[in-house]
Design an enzyme around this catalytic site. Structure first.
Site, PDB file in Angstrom:
ATOM      1  CB  SER A  46      -1.129  -0.008   1.190  1.00 47.91           C
ATOM      2  OG  SER A  46      -1.815  -1.106   1.323  1.00 47.91           O
TER       3      SER A  46
HETATM    4  N1  SAH Z   1       0.769  -5.607   4.214  1.00 45.29           N
HETATM    5  C1  SAH Z   1       1.601  -5.833   3.003  1.00 45.29           C
HETATM    6  C2  SAH Z   1       0.727  -5.682   1.983  1.00 45.29           C
HETATM    7  C3  SAH Z   1      -0.101  -6.848   1.866  1.00 45.29           C
HETATM    8  S1  SAH Z   1      -0.736  -6.951   0.154  1.00 45.29           S
HETATM    9  C4  SAH Z   1       2.930  -4.895   2.959  1.00 45.29           C
HETATM   10  O1  SAH Z   1       2.965  -4.139   3.946  1.00 45.29           O
HETATM   11  O2  SAH Z   1       3.494  -5.119   2.173  1.00 45.29           O
HETATM   12  C5  SAH Z   1      -1.951  -8.108   0.669  1.00 45.29           C
HETATM   13  C6  SAH Z   1      -1.460  -9.692   1.033  1.00 45.29           C
HETATM   14  O3  SAH Z   1      -2.543 -10.416   1.553  1.00 45.29           O
HETATM   15  C7  SAH Z   1      -0.876 -10.266  -0.345  1.00 45.29           C
HETATM   16  O4  SAH Z   1       0.289 -10.595  -0.195  1.00 45.29           O
HETATM   17  C8  SAH Z   1      -1.779 -11.586  -0.352  1.00 45.29           C
HETATM   18  O5  SAH Z   1      -0.942 -12.635  -0.878  1.00 45.29           O
HETATM   19  C9  SAH Z   1      -2.071 -11.659   1.033  1.00 45.29           C
HETATM   20  N2  SAH Z   1      -3.387 -12.504   1.393  1.00 45.29           N
HETATM   21  C10 SAH Z   1      -4.415 -12.468   0.668  1.00 45.29           C
HETATM   22  N3  SAH Z   1      -5.358 -13.448   1.226  1.00 45.29           N
HETATM   23  C11 SAH Z   1      -4.865 -13.681   2.236  1.00 45.29           C
HETATM   24  C12 SAH Z   1      -5.283 -14.845   3.260  1.00 45.29           C
HETATM   25  N4  SAH Z   1      -6.343 -15.553   3.297  1.00 45.29           N
HETATM   26  N5  SAH Z   1      -4.411 -15.177   4.310  1.00 45.29           N
HETATM   27  C13 SAH Z   1      -3.164 -14.492   4.360  1.00 45.29           C
HETATM   28  N6  SAH Z   1      -2.644 -13.564   3.351  1.00 45.29           N
HETATM   29  C14 SAH Z   1      -3.529 -13.251   2.400  1.00 45.29           C
END
Ligand code: SAH
Length: 231
Positions: free
Chosen positions: A75
């Site tokens: 983000s």
């Molecule tokens: N917080 C992160 C950005 C996350 S993007 C940062 O600081 O860079 C969202 C993430 O959620 C992705 O990596 C995706 O693979 C993960 N995601 C999606 N569904 C998920 C689930 N059910 N459990 C764990 N991770 C998940």
């Protein structure tokens, strides 16, 4: 389990004249503080965490979301700050137990660790989790516990949590996450809505009572799992 914060970012300068230090100062002043987030602890954490270690971009401090492997995104700094601010537990961050869903690059986890929280972060893509682990260690945040799995089920072993931050968007707040939230003012922040646009939802738990509020419009990648969207 032992929680330890390692703070040996030997390669990261903290000299005021360093270009990366100045880029972070600008990011905090122009993107975060100017938009109304003023918690001094929060601002300090965003000044401290070397975002450039978590994204491969020529402009890691730009006011934008950036791509990660596996079609995911990290983000925009302001949105990370907004989510963090919204999830701040009543007793503050220091020593708080925090669950993050969606490790991605590890940047949000680093912010939480920098704030002094004990962080557990769940990611469904094993490659992303491994890469985030390397980057967190390189940046000096070795005490973050990384878990690979479906974060829509939370991580019961570490519950209850003072704060839960879900950094992917779902159709509703997963029930297991509400159950794993501390009954003493635990706070959860999560984008809720449709696949392409959502609203930041904040839930506060007091005993069996859940107090929800809907806030800013946001856009996150989908939360995929048992209590999220389908594949
Ligand atoms: N917080 C992160 C950005 C996350 S993007 C940062 O600081 O860079 C969202 C993430 O959620 C992705 O990596 C995706 O693979 C993960 N995601 C999606 N569904 C998920 C689930 N059910 N459990 C764990 N991770 C998940």
């Amino acid at each position: 389990m032992v929680w330890r914060r390692v703070r040996n970012r030997r390669e990261d300068s903290t000299e005021p004249g360093d270009p990366l230090v100045r880029a972070r100062e600008r990011m905090v002043a122009e993107q975060i503080e100017a938009r109304g987030l003023t918690d001094p602890d929060l601002l300090r954490a965003f000044r401290a965490v070397p975002r450039h270690r978590f994204v491969d971009s020529a402009e890691p401090y730009a006011d934008e979301a950036l791509p990660l492997p596996a079609g995911q995104t990290i983000s925009q700094p302001y949105v990370v700050a907004l989510m963090t601010d919204a999830a701040r537990p009543p007793g503050g961050w220091r020593g708080a137990k925090v669950l993050e869903i969606g490790t991605g690059s590890g940047y949000q986890a680093a912010i939480l660790a920098e704030l002094g929280a004990e962080v557990i972060s769940v990611e469904r893509h094993a490659e992303l989790s491994e890469e985030a682990g390397r980057r967190l260690a390189d940046a000096g945040y070795e005490a973050v516990l990384l878990v690979v799995g479906d974060g829509t089920k939370g991580w019961p072993a570490g519950a209850p949590y003072d704060a839960i931050i879900v950094t992917a968007a779902g159709p509703s707040v997963p029930q297991p996450l509400l159950q794993q939230l501390s009954e003493e003012g635990g706070r959860l922040a999560m984008p809720v809505g449709e696949r392409r646009h959502q609203q930041l939802n904040v839930v506060e738990r007091r005993g069996s009572e859940l107090i929800s509020s809907r806030r800013d419009p946001v856009v996150f990648v989908p939360l995929i799992g048992e209590y999220g969207f389908g594949e």
